[in-house]
Design a protein around this motif. Sequence first.
Motif, PDB file in Angstrom:
ATOM      1  N   PRO A 160       0.824  -1.215   0.000  1.00 56.91           N
ATOM      2  CA  PRO A 160       0.000   0.000   0.000  1.00 56.91           C
ATOM      3  C   PRO A 160       0.857   1.263   0.000  1.00 56.91           C
ATOM      4  CG  PRO A 160      -0.819  -1.588   1.593  1.00 56.91           C
ATOM      5  CD  PRO A 160       0.527  -2.079   1.146  1.00 56.91           C
ATOM      6  N   VAL A 161       0.885   1.954  -1.141  1.00 51.32           N
ATOM      7  CA  VAL A 161       1.635   3.203  -1.259  1.00 51.32           C
ATOM      8  C   VAL A 161       0.729   4.413  -1.084  1.00 51.32           C
ATOM      9  CG1 VAL A 161       3.435   2.214  -2.717  1.00 51.32           C
ATOM     10  CG2 VAL A 161       1.384   3.179  -3.781  1.00 51.32           C
ATOM     11  N   ALA A 162      -0.573   4.171  -1.011  1.00 49.17           N
ATOM     12  CA  ALA A 162      -1.553   5.231  -0.773  1.00 49.17           C
ATOM     13  C   ALA A 162      -2.517   4.737   0.296  1.00 49.17           C
ATOM     14  CB  ALA A 162      -2.309   5.573  -2.046  1.00 49.17           C
ATOM     15  N   ILE A 163      -2.713   5.547   1.340  1.00 43.39           N
ATOM     16  CA  ILE A 163      -3.601   5.160   2.434  1.00 43.39           C
ATOM     17  C   ILE A 163      -4.224   6.432   3.004  1.00 43.39           C
ATOM     18  CG2 ILE A 163      -1.655   5.097   4.046  1.00 43.39           C
ATOM     19  CD1 ILE A 163      -3.083   2.752   5.461  1.00 43.39           C
ATOM     20  N   GLN A 164      -5.553   6.468   3.060  1.00 45.33           N
ATOM     21  CA  GLN A 164      -6.289   7.653   3.485  1.00 45.33           C
ATOM     22  C   GLN A 164      -7.545   7.218   4.232  1.00 45.33           C
ATOM     23  OE1 GLN A 164      -5.297  10.691   3.334  1.00 45.33           O
ATOM     24  NE2 GLN A 164      -4.486  11.304   1.348  1.00 45.33           N
ATOM     25  N   PHE A 165      -8.209   8.175   4.887  1.00 45.59           N
ATOM     26  CA  PHE A 165      -9.522   7.957   5.472  1.00 45.59           C
ATOM     27  C   PHE A 165     -10.592   8.405   4.484  1.00 45.59           C
ATOM     28  CE2 PHE A 165      -7.094   8.737   9.528  1.00 45.59           C
ATOM     29  CZ  PHE A 165      -7.090   7.404   9.923  1.00 45.59           C
ATOM     30  N   THR A 166     -11.683   7.651   4.409  1.00 46.00           N
ATOM     31  CA  THR A 166     -12.819   8.059   3.602  1.00 46.00           C
ATOM     32  C   THR A 166     -13.711   8.996   4.411  1.00 46.00           C
ATOM     33  OG1 THR A 166     -14.156   6.176   4.315  1.00 46.00           O
ATOM     34  CG2 THR A 166     -12.772   5.861   2.363  1.00 46.00           C
ATOM     35  N   GLY A 167     -14.712   9.577   3.749  1.00 40.85           N
ATOM     36  CA  GLY A 167     -15.607  10.493   4.437  1.00 40.85           C
ATOM     37  C   GLY A 167     -16.426   9.847   5.523  1.00 40.85           C
ATOM     38  N   ASP A 168     -16.687   8.518   5.402  1.00 34.32           N
ATOM     39  CA  ASP A 168     -17.453   7.822   6.437  1.00 34.32           C
ATOM     40  C   ASP A 168     -16.559   7.065   7.415  1.00 34.32           C
ATOM     41  OD1 ASP A 168     -16.604   5.846   4.729  1.00 34.32           O
ATOM     42  OD2 ASP A 168     -18.563   4.898   4.470  1.00 34.32           O
ATOM     43  N   GLY A 169     -15.268   7.431   7.453  1.00 33.19           N
ATOM     44  CA  GLY A 169     -14.383   6.895   8.478  1.00 33.19           C
ATOM     45  C   GLY A 169     -13.804   5.532   8.210  1.00 33.19           C
ATOM     46  N   LYS A 170     -13.848   5.073   6.967  1.00 36.68           N
ATOM     47  CA  LYS A 170     -13.200   3.813   6.609  1.00 36.68           C
ATOM     48  C   LYS A 170     -11.768   4.094   6.165  1.00 36.68           C
ATOM     49  CE  LYS A 170     -17.036   1.464   7.222  1.00 36.68           C
ATOM     50  NZ  LYS A 170     -17.973   2.549   7.517  1.00 36.68           N
ATOM     51  N   LEU A 171     -11.027   3.028   5.870  1.00 32.82           N
ATOM     52  CA  LEU A 171      -9.638   3.139   5.457  1.00 32.82           C
ATOM     53  C   LEU A 171      -9.540   2.791   3.976  1.00 32.82           C
ATOM     54  CD1 LEU A 171      -6.904   3.719   6.955  1.00 32.82           C
ATOM     55  CD2 LEU A 171      -6.530   1.247   6.905  1.00 32.82           C
ATOM     56  N   LEU A 172      -9.064   3.735   3.172  1.00 41.53           N
ATOM     57  CA  LEU A 172      -8.892   3.520   1.738  1.00 41.53           C
ATOM     58  C   LEU A 172      -7.421   3.238   1.463  1.00 41.53           C
ATOM     59  CD1 LEU A 172      -9.856   3.732  -1.279  1.00 41.53           C
ATOM     60  CD2 LEU A 172      -9.275   6.174  -1.106  1.00 41.53           C
ATOM     61  N   THR A 173      -7.129   2.086   0.841  1.00 43.11           N
ATOM     62  CA  THR A 173      -5.752   1.746   0.530  1.00 43.11           C
ATOM     63  C   THR A 173      -5.626   1.388  -0.947  1.00 43.11           C
ATOM     64  OG1 THR A 173      -5.895  -0.647   0.960  1.00 43.11           O
ATOM     65  CG2 THR A 173      -5.484   0.799   2.852  1.00 43.11           C
ATOM     66  N   VAL A 174      -4.497   1.782  -1.540  1.00 43.30           N
ATOM     67  CA  VAL A 174      -4.185   1.439  -2.924  1.00 43.30           C
ATOM     68  C   VAL A 174      -2.742   0.976  -2.967  1.00 43.30           C
ATOM     69  CG1 VAL A 174      -4.219   2.182  -5.323  1.00 43.30           C
ATOM     70  CG2 VAL A 174      -5.731   3.305  -3.663  1.00 43.30           C
ATOM     71  N   THR A 175      -2.496  -0.181  -3.562  1.00 45.79           N
ATOM     72  CA  THR A 175      -1.129  -0.695  -3.669  1.00 45.79           C
ATOM     73  C   THR A 175      -0.476  -0.211  -4.959  1.00 45.79           C
ATOM     74  OG1 THR A 175      -1.708  -2.738  -4.854  1.00 45.79           O
ATOM     75  CG2 THR A 175      -1.869  -2.776  -2.444  1.00 45.79           C
ATOM     76  N   GLN A 176       0.841  -0.387  -5.036  1.00 43.91           N
ATOM     77  CA  GLN A 176       1.556   0.048  -6.240  1.00 43.91           C
ATOM     78  C   GLN A 176       1.155  -0.759  -7.465  1.00 43.91           C
ATOM     79  OE1 GLN A 176       2.766  -2.366  -4.525  1.00 43.91           O
ATOM     80  NE2 GLN A 176       4.350  -3.508  -5.602  1.00 43.91           N
ATOM     81  N   SER A 177       0.577  -1.923  -7.252  1.00 45.30           N
ATOM     82  CA  SER A 177       0.110  -2.736  -8.378  1.00 45.30           C
ATOM     83  C   SER A 177      -1.335  -2.429  -8.750  1.00 45.30           C
ATOM     84  CB  SER A 177       0.242  -4.227  -8.036  1.00 45.30           C
ATOM     85  OG  SER A 177      -0.540  -4.561  -6.902  1.00 45.30           O
ATOM     86  N   GLY A 178      -1.987  -1.494  -8.027  1.00 47.04           N
ATOM     87  CA  GLY A 178      -3.304  -1.029  -8.415  1.00 47.04           C
ATOM     88  C   GLY A 178      -4.474  -1.684  -7.713  1.00 47.04           C
ATOM     89  N   GLN A 179      -4.255  -2.383  -6.588  1.00 51.55           N
ATOM     90  CA  GLN A 179      -5.388  -2.967  -5.863  1.00 51.55           C
ATOM     91  C   GLN A 179      -5.981  -1.940  -4.914  1.00 51.55           C
ATOM     92  OE1 GLN A 179      -5.297  -7.038  -4.370  1.00 51.55           O
ATOM     93  NE2 GLN A 179      -6.116  -6.355  -2.409  1.00 51.55           N
ATOM     94  N   VAL A 180      -7.300  -1.737  -5.025  1.00 56.36           N
ATOM     95  CA  VAL A 180      -8.012  -0.767  -4.187  1.00 56.36           C
ATOM     96  C   VAL A 180      -8.882  -1.521  -3.190  1.00 56.36           C
ATOM     97  CG1 VAL A 180      -9.661   1.150  -4.170  1.00 56.36           C
ATOM     98  CG2 VAL A 180      -8.083   0.877  -6.103  1.00 56.36           C
ATOM     99  N   ASP A 181      -8.763  -1.152  -1.906  1.00 60.67           N
ATOM    100  CA  ASP A 181      -9.588  -1.746  -0.856  1.00 60.67           C
ATOM    101  C   ASP A 181     -10.112  -0.655   0.053  1.00 60.67           C
ATOM    102  OD1 ASP A 181      -9.539  -4.803  -0.933  1.00 60.67           O
ATOM    103  OD2 ASP A 181      -7.407  -4.346  -1.133  1.00 60.67           O
ATOM    104  N   VAL A 182     -11.314  -0.875   0.575  1.00 65.70           N
ATOM    105  CA  VAL A 182     -11.884  -0.036   1.631  1.00 65.70           C
ATOM    106  C   VAL A 182     -12.082  -0.941   2.833  1.00 65.70           C
ATOM    107  CG1 VAL A 182     -13.784   1.444   2.344  1.00 65.70           C
ATOM    108  CG2 VAL A 182     -13.021   1.459  -0.049  1.00 65.70           C
TER     109      VAL A 182
END
Length: 436
Positions: A160-182
Amino acid sequence: MTQGDQQVRTRTRVVTSLAAAGVVALAGCGTDVDDITVGAGKGWPAVHHDGRNGGTSPVSGAESVSLSWSRPVGGPIAQPLTIGEEGQMFVTTSTGNCAIFSFQMLTGRKRFCNPLGPSTIEAPTVVDQVSNVYVGDDGAVNSFNYLGQPRWRTPVAGVPVAIQFTGDGKLLTVTQSGQVDVLSRQTGGREVPTLQLLGEPDFLRFPRLTRPASGDGLDDCRTGGPRCAVANTTAVDPATGRFFVTVWQPGNGAASLRAMRYAEGKVTQDWSADMLTGGSATSPALSADGDTVYVGDNSGRLIAVNTSDGSTRWTHDLGWTPVGGIAVADGLIIPAGDEGYLTALRDEDDRAEIIWERKDLALRGTPAQTAGGIGYTVAAIGPGLNLITFDTRNGNTVDSDPLPGATGTTTGTSIGPEGEIVVATRLGEIFTFTPA
């Protein structure tokens, strides 16, 4: 601290399970009730302060600061430090025993250090308002409480090279290979189906297709190169559920800026624009009203994009490659980049207007803006580095303080809850300044 005090601070029950190899086993821990609040608050909870990557603190900046303490961590540092509500600091590195460190703001004393995968150094951290920290490593997202006790670990493909909070308080992660998870902050469980930005692999056409190593392509992330699908931190608009991510699709001649949307139990794509020549150089940064997203590419351009449809409003040739973050506040845009100098631009709707330039200040870090018209950045002064306090209205130097013995460049500029300024060199030393 008593056991009761600890329970009040954590607000959650922590259950851990250690595998024989010393790795935290995947387990959902905590309560079913999400009682941990998040938000920018005070401190520096994400690499560029907030979900929009604004690089701006609501704390009023001090015109005069002095060095409080400095210390090496024993390994190199690649990501900016994050700072919790009460001043607790977090940073990733690469040492023989520790991959994530936490330090106390007042003294620099180590609170904890935990081992993780070797690629943790490339993974940023985010911190919630009770100082739970969230960080990626090789093939997983991890969460620790403020004492460093493991809360959960969720497997992902890549780092995960990108990690942020969403507006409803979840965790948004994106890996360098392009996998997106909430993910749930409480348990690490997936809230929506995983999305692959490069598309799902076709195992019928390629039955022998194997999963790449978790760290595959990470070296290209540092320059936004083609082997790193996602090289930068996403920018999140909590009001709309949109988030903006840079993606280099294999075979394409340029990287794209994509608008994704997290809503109604899924992640979808709103638009994609192939505009980043030579790959993405900066993380996207959102304007305060959410109408414009700014991003830099490796051709030396700063680009303003309409968030509604992905159309380009203007491009501005900086003459040097912006790298890392873009500090955006009150229409004032201050890009970072170790090849460039301190400069400020204003968005005039159809063009960018240079407000002031400091060609005498060679950037060696990421500028940060604060309330009250004060900014901070690290610049090369002679053979060493100095923390520069500047007036954001005209760029004039207000204060200049050396980083004793520091060389090279720094990873970012972070601002604490009481106006502290923290920078870390890529060689692995932390410097903390406090208002004088």
